[in-house]
Motif scaffolding. Structure first.
Motif, mmCIF file in Angstrom:
data_model
loop_
_atom_site.group_PDB
_atom_site.id
_atom_site.type_symbol
_atom_site.label_atom_id
_atom_site.label_comp_id
_atom_site.label_asym_id
_atom_site.label_seq_id
_atom_site.Cartn_x
_atom_site.Cartn_y
_atom_site.Cartn_z
ATOM 1 N N THR A 149 -22.079 14.615 24.610
ATOM 2 C CA THR A 149 -22.684 13.871 23.731
ATOM 3 C C THR A 149 -22.581 13.916 22.188
ATOM 4 O OG1 THR A 149 -24.395 13.823 25.488
ATOM 5 C CG2 THR A 149 -25.061 12.920 23.051
ATOM 6 N N ALA A 150 -22.297 15.225 21.804
ATOM 7 C CA ALA A 150 -22.091 15.521 20.486
ATOM 8 C C ALA A 150 -20.688 15.080 19.927
ATOM 9 C CB ALA A 150 -21.911 16.824 19.991
ATOM 10 N N ARG A 151 -19.752 15.181 20.960
ATOM 11 C CA ARG A 151 -18.445 14.715 20.793
ATOM 12 C C ARG A 151 -18.285 13.147 20.708
ATOM 13 N NH1 ARG A 151 -14.252 15.698 25.543
ATOM 14 N NH2 ARG A 151 -15.595 13.976 26.450
ATOM 15 N N THR A 152 -18.957 12.452 21.412
ATOM 16 C CA THR A 152 -19.098 11.155 21.666
ATOM 17 C C THR A 152 -19.446 10.538 19.769
ATOM 18 O OG1 THR A 152 -19.216 10.873 23.720
ATOM 19 C CG2 THR A 152 -20.246 9.077 22.326
ATOM 20 N N ALA A 153 -20.560 11.189 19.509
ATOM 21 C CA ALA A 153 -21.249 10.807 18.168
ATOM 22 C C ALA A 153 -20.096 11.132 17.084
ATOM 23 C CB ALA A 153 -22.416 11.725 18.195
ATOM 24 N N PHE A 154 -19.291 12.279 17.314
ATOM 25 C CA PHE A 154 -18.399 12.720 16.109
ATOM 26 C C PHE A 154 -17.278 11.997 16.143
ATOM 27 C CE2 PHE A 154 -21.174 16.823 16.145
ATOM 28 C CZ PHE A 154 -21.467 16.609 15.016
ATOM 29 N N GLU A 155 -16.743 11.378 17.426
ATOM 30 C CA GLU A 155 -15.708 10.509 17.469
ATOM 31 C C GLU A 155 -15.909 9.315 16.933
ATOM 32 O OE1 GLU A 155 -13.606 12.292 21.597
ATOM 33 O OE2 GLU A 155 -14.925 10.576 21.484
ATOM 34 N N ALA A 156 -17.344 8.917 17.062
ATOM 35 C CA ALA A 156 -17.628 7.565 16.388
ATOM 36 C C ALA A 156 -17.458 7.635 14.538
ATOM 37 C CB ALA A 156 -19.085 7.300 16.685
ATOM 38 N N ALA A 157 -17.732 8.877 14.143
ATOM 39 C CA ALA A 157 -17.865 8.974 12.612
ATOM 40 C C ALA A 157 -16.603 8.856 12.200
ATOM 41 C CB ALA A 157 -18.579 10.335 12.392
ATOM 42 N N ASP A 158 -15.507 9.181 12.912
ATOM 43 C CA ASP A 158 -14.126 9.226 12.780
ATOM 44 C C ASP A 158 -13.644 9.787 11.212
ATOM 45 O OD1 ASP A 158 -11.439 8.831 13.090
ATOM 46 O OD2 ASP A 158 -11.573 6.625 12.552
ATOM 47 N N ASN A 159 -13.930 11.086 10.833
ATOM 48 C CA ASN A 159 -13.611 11.760 9.818
ATOM 49 C C ASN A 159 -12.851 13.067 9.962
ATOM 50 O OD1 ASN A 159 -15.340 13.959 9.221
ATOM 51 N ND2 ASN A 159 -16.809 12.287 8.515
ATOM 52 N N VAL A 160 -12.189 13.506 8.976
ATOM 53 C CA VAL A 160 -11.355 14.910 9.293
ATOM 54 C C VAL A 160 -12.188 15.946 9.592
ATOM 55 C CG1 VAL A 160 -9.879 16.625 8.147
ATOM 56 C CG2 VAL A 160 -9.653 14.218 7.674
ATOM 57 N N VAL A 161 -13.349 16.401 8.918
ATOM 58 C CA VAL A 161 -14.029 17.409 9.437
ATOM 59 C C VAL A 161 -14.693 17.197 10.951
ATOM 60 C CG1 VAL A 161 -16.469 18.508 9.114
ATOM 61 C CG2 VAL A 161 -14.912 17.915 7.381
ATOM 62 N N ASP A 162 -15.084 15.850 11.306
ATOM 63 C CA ASP A 162 -15.490 15.851 12.459
ATOM 64 C C ASP A 162 -14.468 15.773 13.683
ATOM 65 O OD1 ASP A 162 -18.017 15.190 11.640
ATOM 66 O OD2 ASP A 162 -17.990 12.736 11.478
ATOM 67 N N ALA A 163 -13.080 15.358 13.252
ATOM 68 C CA ALA A 163 -11.968 15.434 13.951
ATOM 69 C C ALA A 163 -11.945 17.098 14.428
ATOM 70 C CB ALA A 163 -10.489 14.943 13.414
ATOM 71 N N GLN A 164 -11.904 17.966 13.570
ATOM 72 C CA GLN A 164 -11.863 19.238 13.614
ATOM 73 C C GLN A 164 -12.957 19.760 14.748
ATOM 74 O OE1 GLN A 164 -11.836 20.948 10.009
ATOM 75 N NE2 GLN A 164 -9.869 20.411 9.313
ATOM 76 N N LEU A 165 -14.221 19.331 14.556
ATOM 77 C CA LEU A 165 -15.193 19.577 15.239
ATOM 78 C C LEU A 165 -15.146 19.045 16.725
ATOM 79 C CD1 LEU A 165 -18.023 20.900 15.674
ATOM 80 C CD2 LEU A 165 -19.087 18.892 14.803
ATOM 81 N N CYS A 166 -14.337 17.834 16.812
ATOM 82 C CA CYS A 166 -14.257 17.421 18.250
ATOM 83 C C CYS A 166 -13.300 17.985 19.085
ATOM 84 C CB CYS A 166 -13.923 15.797 18.047
ATOM 85 S SG CYS A 166 -15.023 14.679 17.637
ATOM 86 N N ALA A 167 -12.154 18.712 18.375
ATOM 87 C CA ALA A 167 -11.072 19.594 19.223
ATOM 88 C C ALA A 167 -11.952 20.527 19.606
ATOM 89 C CB ALA A 167 -10.189 19.954 17.847
ATOM 90 N N GLU A 168 -12.608 21.380 18.538
ATOM 91 C CA GLU A 168 -13.634 22.709 18.977
ATOM 92 C C GLU A 168 -14.273 22.321 20.560
ATOM 93 O OE1 GLU A 168 -15.533 24.347 15.657
ATOM 94 O OE2 GLU A 168 -13.633 24.462 14.564
ATOM 95 N N LEU A 169 -15.163 20.851 20.403
ATOM 96 C CA LEU A 169 -15.872 20.507 21.277
ATOM 97 C C LEU A 169 -15.144 20.419 22.645
ATOM 98 C CD1 LEU A 169 -18.464 18.253 19.480
ATOM 99 C CD2 LEU A 169 -19.066 20.401 20.572
#
Length: 65
Positions: free
Chosen positions: A24-44
């Motif tokens: 669920t968190a990954r889905t939310a961060f993918e929607a935000a689509d910025n560099v910090v979120d991309a790093q967090l998505c990779a960790e997720l």
């Protein structure tokens, strides 16, 4: 030390919750689509992959009973 089936089931339940929360968190961060979120998505993604592997191991242990 070997865990009992009820303890393994409890661990599996917590792992399922963790996977759902990370997904669920990954889905939310993918929607935000910025560099910090991309790093967090990779960790997720790594967390989800590791958790799914552990979930498979737990299922095998539970089925062996």
């Amino acid at each position: 030390m070997s865990l009992s089936v009820p303890e393994l089931v409890q661990q599996r339940s917590m792992l399922v919750i963790l996977i759902a929360a990370c997904t669920t968190a990954r889905t939310a961060f993918e929607a935000a689509d910025n560099v910090v979120d991309a790093q967090l998505c990779a960790e997720l993604n790594r967390m989800i992959e590791r958790s799914e592997g552990e979930l498979q191991r737990l299922n095998v242990s539970i089925n062996r009973g």
